[in-house]
Design a protein around this motif. Structure first.
Motif, PDB file in Angstrom:
ATOM      1  N   GLU A  91       3.584   0.365  18.311  1.00 56.03           N
ATOM      2  CA  GLU A  91       3.848  -1.073  18.190  1.00 56.03           C
ATOM      3  C   GLU A  91       2.717  -1.759  17.435  1.00 56.03           C
ATOM      4  O   GLU A  91       2.969  -2.573  16.542  1.00 56.03           O
ATOM      5  N   ASP A  92       1.482  -1.422  17.776  1.00 53.09           N
ATOM      6  CA  ASP A  92       0.333  -2.009  17.086  1.00 53.09           C
ATOM      7  C   ASP A  92       0.287  -1.578  15.623  1.00 53.09           C
ATOM      8  O   ASP A  92       0.045  -2.400  14.729  1.00 53.09           O
ATOM      9  N   GLU A  93       0.502  -0.307  15.378  1.00 50.17           N
ATOM     10  CA  GLU A  93       0.430   0.225  14.012  1.00 50.17           C
ATOM     11  C   GLU A  93       1.535  -0.361  13.127  1.00 50.17           C
ATOM     12  O   GLU A  93       1.301  -0.727  11.973  1.00 50.17           O
ATOM     13  N   VAL A  94       2.753  -0.467  13.657  1.00 46.74           N
ATOM     14  CA  VAL A  94       3.866  -1.040  12.892  1.00 46.74           C
ATOM     15  C   VAL A  94       3.612  -2.522  12.637  1.00 46.74           C
ATOM     16  O   VAL A  94       3.900  -3.025  11.551  1.00 46.74           O
ATOM     17  N   ALA A  95       3.038  -3.222  13.610  1.00 47.79           N
ATOM     18  CA  ALA A  95       2.713  -4.639  13.406  1.00 47.79           C
ATOM     19  C   ALA A  95       1.722  -4.812  12.258  1.00 47.79           C
ATOM     20  O   ALA A  95       1.814  -5.770  11.493  1.00 47.79           O
TER      21      ALA A  95
ATOM     22  N   ALA B 129       6.942  -0.680   8.353  1.00 44.89           N
ATOM     23  CA  ALA B 129       7.758   0.523   8.536  1.00 44.89           C
ATOM     24  C   ALA B 129       7.090   1.789   8.017  1.00 44.89           C
ATOM     25  O   ALA B 129       7.462   2.888   8.413  1.00 44.89           O
ATOM     26  N   GLU B 130       6.111   1.637   7.154  1.00 46.15           N
ATOM     27  CA  GLU B 130       5.424   2.811   6.594  1.00 46.15           C
ATOM     28  C   GLU B 130       4.210   3.219   7.414  1.00 46.15           C
ATOM     29  O   GLU B 130       3.376   3.994   6.942  1.00 46.15           O
ATOM     30  N   ALA B 131       4.120   2.742   8.649  1.00 43.96           N
ATOM     31  CA  ALA B 131       3.001   3.106   9.520  1.00 43.96           C
ATOM     32  C   ALA B 131       2.893   4.629   9.585  1.00 43.96           C
ATOM     33  O   ALA B 131       3.898   5.340   9.655  1.00 43.96           O
ATOM     34  N   SER B 132       1.672   5.116   9.560  1.00 38.55           N
ATOM     35  CA  SER B 132       1.415   6.552   9.545  1.00 38.55           C
ATOM     36  C   SER B 132       1.636   7.175  10.918  1.00 38.55           C
ATOM     37  O   SER B 132       0.990   6.801  11.902  1.00 38.55           O
ATOM     38  N   LEU B 133       2.534   8.140  10.975  1.00 37.10           N
ATOM     39  CA  LEU B 133       2.772   8.852  12.227  1.00 37.10           C
ATOM     40  C   LEU B 133       1.525   9.640  12.633  1.00 37.10           C
ATOM     41  O   LEU B 133       1.219   9.758  13.822  1.00 37.10           O
ATOM     42  N   GLU B 134       0.801  10.145  11.645  1.00 39.69           N
ATOM     43  CA  GLU B 134      -0.427  10.886  11.939  1.00 39.69           C
ATOM     44  C   GLU B 134      -1.491   9.961  12.531  1.00 39.69           C
ATOM     45  O   GLU B 134      -2.207  10.336  13.454  1.00 39.69           O
ATOM     46  N   GLN B 135      -1.589   8.742  12.000  1.00 39.22           N
ATOM     47  CA  GLN B 135      -2.539   7.772  12.551  1.00 39.22           C
ATOM     48  C   GLN B 135      -2.144   7.386  13.967  1.00 39.22           C
ATOM     49  O   GLN B 135      -3.005   7.236  14.839  1.00 39.22           O
ATOM     50  N   ILE B 136      -0.875   7.239  14.209  1.00 41.88           N
ATOM     51  CA  ILE B 136      -0.402   6.925  15.560  1.00 41.88           C
ATOM     52  C   ILE B 136      -0.808   8.046  16.512  1.00 41.88           C
ATOM     53  O   ILE B 136      -1.319   7.792  17.608  1.00 41.88           O
ATOM     54  N   ALA B 137      -0.620   9.282  16.091  1.00 39.43           N
ATOM     55  CA  ALA B 137      -0.987  10.431  16.930  1.00 39.43           C
ATOM     56  C   ALA B 137      -2.488  10.425  17.203  1.00 39.43           C
ATOM     57  O   ALA B 137      -2.919  10.599  18.358  1.00 39.43           O
TER      58      ALA B 137
ATOM     59  N   THR C 131      -4.679   7.921  17.108  1.00 38.91           N
ATOM     60  CA  THR C 131      -5.063   6.793  17.955  1.00 38.91           C
ATOM     61  C   THR C 131      -4.625   7.018  19.402  1.00 38.91           C
ATOM     62  O   THR C 131      -5.344   6.666  20.334  1.00 38.91           O
ATOM     63  N   ALA C 132      -3.459   7.619  19.581  1.00 38.69           N
ATOM     64  CA  ALA C 132      -2.954   7.890  20.930  1.00 38.69           C
ATOM     65  C   ALA C 132      -3.655   9.080  21.577  1.00 38.69           C
ATOM     66  O   ALA C 132      -3.516   9.304  22.782  1.00 38.69           O
TER      67      ALA C 132
END
Length: 188
Positions: free
Chosen positions: A21-25, A29-37, A39-40
C-alpha cells in the motif's frame, strides 16, 4: 507446526499488503515487487506466493477504496435525481482513480484477463448497476450503456491525464465531456 505456518503466512500476507500500500501510493502501479519484498523482510517468492501477479497485488491494495466506492453507490441510490446520483458516483470513481495511484490500472481490463477475472471492476460494476439502471429508466442516460463502459471511460481518462500537470481537474473535465455523450433525452 501447521498452525504456526498458517499464522506466519497470515502475518506475511498482512505485512506484504501494508508495505505494498505504501509503495503503490509512492510509485503507482509500477511499484517494484522486489522492493516490496525487501521492505517487508521476505523473499520475492513469498510475495509472489501471496500475490501471483502485479494485478492481484493492485487489486488487494485497492480493496478498501473499492469498498468505499461501493458503499457510496449504495448511499446515492436514494438520491432524487437518478442521473445526478450516477454522475456524482462516477465523479468519485474518477477522483479515486486519479488520487489513488494504481487504482486505474487495477480497474483496467487487458486482453489476457477475461472479463470475470477483474474483481475490482466487477465489484464496482455490481455496485453501480442499480444507479445506472435507475438513470436509464428515468431517461437521464441513454440505454445500451453499461457500468463497465463507464468505468472504462473513467480509467481511460485517468490514464490519459495522470502524467500531466494537475491531472484531477483535467480528468474531471474530460470525463464530463464524455458523459455528455451518454445522456438520454431530458426527463419529463
Amino acid at each position: 507446526m501447521a498452525d504456526r505456518l498458517r499464522a506466519d503466512a497470515r502475518r506475511n500476507h498482512a505485512l506484504i499488503l501494508a508495505v505494498a500500500e505504501d509503495e503503490v501510493a509512492r510509485r503507482g502501479a509500477e511499484a517494484s515487487l522486489e522492493q516490496i519484498a525487501r521492505t517487508a523482510g521476505v523473499g520475492s517468492a513469498t510475495v509472489r506466493r501471496h500475490f501471483p501477479t502485479r494485478h492481484a497485488l493492485l487489486e488487494a491494495v485497492s480493496g478498501k477504496r473499492i469498498a468505499a466506492l461501493c458503499a457510496r453507490a449504495a448511499d446515492l441510490a436514494a438520491h432524487d435525481d437518478s442521473r445526478a446520483a450516477l454522475m456524482e458516483w462516477l465523479s468519485e470513481v474518477v477522483t479515486y482513480c486519479v488520487t489513488a495511484r494504481g487504482l486505474a490500472v487495477a480497474l483496467a481490463y487487458r486482453e489476457s484477463d477475461p472479463l470475470g477475472d477483474n474483481t475490482c471492476a466487477a465489484t464496482l460494476a455490481q455496485a453501480g448497476t442499480p444507479l445506472l439502471e435507475r438513470a436509464v429508466a428515468d431517461g437521464g442516460v441513454a440505454g445500451g450503456v453499461s457500468v463497465l463502459d463507464l468505468i472504462a471511460l473513467a480509467v481511460g481518462v485517468t490514464l490519459a491525464t495522470e502524467h500531466g500537470p494537475d491531472p484531477l481537474p483535467r480528468a474531471h473535465r474530460l470525463f464530463e465531456i464524455a458523459m455528455a455523450g451518454v445522456g438520454g433525452p431530458a426527463p419529463v
